[in-house]
Design a protein around this motif. Structure first.
Motif, PDB file in Angstrom:
ATOM      1  N   LEU A   1       0.826  -1.201   0.000  1.00 37.50           N
ATOM      2  CA  LEU A   1       0.000   0.000   0.000  1.00 37.50           C
ATOM      3  C   LEU A   1       0.864   1.256   0.000  1.00 37.50           C
ATOM      4  N   GLU A   2       1.915   1.266   0.822  1.00 33.12           N
ATOM      5  CA  GLU A   2       2.804   2.429   0.877  1.00 33.12           C
ATOM      6  C   GLU A   2       3.541   2.617  -0.450  1.00 33.12           C
ATOM      7  N   ALA A   3       3.969   1.508  -1.066  1.00 34.88           N
ATOM      8  CA  ALA A   3       4.655   1.607  -2.362  1.00 34.88           C
ATOM      9  C   ALA A   3       3.714   2.157  -3.431  1.00 34.88           C
ATOM     10  N   ALA A   4       2.468   1.697  -3.417  1.00 38.98           N
ATOM     11  CA  ALA A   4       1.490   2.201  -4.380  1.00 38.98           C
ATOM     12  C   ALA A   4       1.214   3.682  -4.151  1.00 38.98           C
ATOM     13  N   ALA A   5       1.171   4.105  -2.891  1.00 42.03           N
ATOM     14  CA  ALA A   5       0.949   5.519  -2.581  1.00 42.03           C
ATOM     15  C   ALA A   5       2.092   6.375  -3.109  1.00 42.03           C
ATOM     16  N   ARG A   6       3.322   5.864  -3.029  1.00 42.82           N
ATOM     17  CA  ARG A   6       4.468   6.605  -3.567  1.00 42.82           C
ATOM     18  C   ARG A   6       4.342   6.757  -5.074  1.00 42.82           C
ATOM     19  N   VAL A   7       3.892   5.687  -5.738  1.00 43.64           N
ATOM     20  CA  VAL A   7       3.687   5.755  -7.182  1.00 43.64           C
ATOM     21  C   VAL A   7       2.640   6.812  -7.515  1.00 43.64           C
ATOM     22  N   ARG A   8       1.556   6.843  -6.728  1.00 41.72           N
ATOM     23  CA  ARG A   8       0.493   7.825  -6.966  1.00 41.72           C
ATOM     24  C   ARG A   8       1.010   9.253  -6.817  1.00 41.72           C
ATOM     25  N   ARG A   9       1.805   9.497  -5.789  1.00 44.07           N
ATOM     26  CA  ARG A   9       2.346  10.835  -5.585  1.00 44.07           C
ATOM     27  C   ARG A   9       3.273  11.237  -6.724  1.00 44.07           C
ATOM     28  N   GLN A  10       4.128  10.297  -7.144  1.00 48.34           N
ATOM     29  CA  GLN A  10       5.046  10.588  -8.244  1.00 48.34           C
ATOM     30  C   GLN A  10       4.276  10.852  -9.533  1.00 48.34           C
ATOM     31  N   GLU A  11       3.261  10.037  -9.796  1.00 47.89           N
ATOM     32  CA  GLU A  11       2.457  10.212 -11.006  1.00 47.89           C
ATOM     33  C   GLU A  11       1.736  11.561 -10.989  1.00 47.89           C
ATOM     34  N   ALA A  12       1.175  11.915  -9.829  1.00 48.73           N
ATOM     35  CA  ALA A  12       0.474  13.194  -9.721  1.00 48.73           C
ATOM     36  C   ALA A  12       1.439  14.355  -9.960  1.00 48.73           C
ATOM     37  N   ASP A  13       2.650  14.241  -9.434  1.00 53.57           N
ATOM     38  CA  ASP A  13       3.656  15.293  -9.641  1.00 53.57           C
ATOM     39  C   ASP A  13       4.008  15.421 -11.120  1.00 53.57           C
ATOM     40  N   GLU A  14       4.173  14.266 -11.795  1.00 46.69           N
ATOM     41  CA  GLU A  14       4.532  14.300 -13.208  1.00 46.69           C
ATOM     42  C   GLU A  14       3.408  14.894 -14.049  1.00 46.69           C
ATOM     43  N   LEU A  15       2.160  14.496 -13.725  1.00 44.33           N
ATOM     44  CA  LEU A  15       1.033  15.060 -14.463  1.00 44.33           C
ATOM     45  C   LEU A  15       0.927  16.562 -14.223  1.00 44.33           C
ATOM     46  N   GLY A  16       1.224  16.964 -12.991  1.00 45.05           N
ATOM     47  CA  GLY A  16       1.186  18.387 -12.679  1.00 45.05           C
ATOM     48  C   GLY A  16       2.209  19.170 -13.464  1.00 45.05           C
ATOM     49  N   ARG A  17       3.319  18.543 -13.834  1.00 42.00           N
ATOM     50  CA  ARG A  17       4.355  19.207 -14.635  1.00 42.00           C
ATOM     51  C   ARG A  17       4.127  19.000 -16.137  1.00 42.00           C
ATOM     52  N   GLY A  18       3.038  18.323 -16.467  1.00 43.10           N
ATOM     53  CA  GLY A  18       2.740  18.089 -17.875  1.00 43.10           C
ATOM     54  C   GLY A  18       3.363  16.824 -18.425  1.00 43.10           C
TER      55      GLY A  18
END
Length: 232
Positions: A94-111
């Motif tokens: 669960l924690e590993a998946a949450a890290r992926v979600r945060r990284q993905e959200a950051d990347e989407l936020g940067r386009g």
């Protein structure tokens, strides 16, 4: 225990994942039918994290990441082998998946975004080739060619060329501003360089990559060839 991203082209990992799902189904819902191996091996749409104990898969977390809204949310399907429960494995997944979600959200936020295409073997449902293009800057005219991989047993059938070509077409349909695709290949990777030449890539630069073993002092050097594909 280690947690790694599932590669759909890895037949061993896909098989281990299937055996895990069977064990969980038989333990948790024994009145349900055994999951279909073929249907399971065709499940490559959702990214999956696998928890490994040596060479055995003991847990898995498959997830879906919203791309346009609710960027802080994740749809998660998490399972742990019955023999390995109550050891914190589910929590670590669960924690590993949450890290992926945060990284993905950051990347989407940067386009940042990416496009992938895969080839599936009809007889087995196994993914035998895949490729990926990514946009990693604010310049929508440039994309970066990421991994292209073909299952060893299916090489020599031009699958690398087919999936790359299809993915370029798919990307262009969604990215009308795209004009250049940049790729890097080892100089001795003659096969992939030949594929790129067929697609229209042209060499534009040469790079030297150095590797320094620790604590040894010797240095290895590998030549990389930078190529660019122009899309009118």
């Amino acid at each position: 225990m280690t947690i790694r991203q599932l590669d759909p082209a890895d037949a061993v990992a896909m098989g281990q994942w299937y055996e895990l799902v069977v064990a969980v189904t038989q333990y948790d819902v024994p009145d349900f039918p055994t999951p279909s191996r073929r249907a399971h091996l065709a499940r490559f749409e959702d990214p999956t994290l696998l928890a490994w104990d040596g060479d055995r898969v003991i847990g898995a977390a498959s997830y879906q990441l919203p791309q346009t809204e609710n960027l802080r949310l994740m749809y998660l399907d998490l399972v742990v082998h019955p023999q390995y429960r109550r050891r914190g494995i589910g929590t670590e997944l669960l924690e590993a998946a949450a890290r992926v979600r945060r990284q993905e959200a950051d990347e989407l936020g940067r386009g940042y975004r990416s496009y992938s295409t895969a080839a599936r073997h009809d007889a087995t449902g196994q993914i035998v080739a895949r490729t990926k293009l990514s946009f990693e800057s604010d310049d929508d005219t440039h994309a970066r060619q990421r991994i292209t991989i073909v299952e060893p047993a299916h090489r020599g059938r031009r699958l690398g060329l087919l999936v790359k070509s299809a993915n370029h077409t798919y990307t262009q349909a969604n990215e009308p501003a795209l004009r250049f695709v940049d790729a890097w290949n080892a100089e001795d990777n003659t096969h992939m360089r030949a594929v790129n030449a067929v697609l229209g890539f042209e060499p534009v630069d040469g790079w030297a990559v150095f590797q320094l073993p620790v604590p040894a002092a010797s240095v290895d050097c590998q030549r990389l060839v930078s190529a660019r594909l122009y899309r009118p």
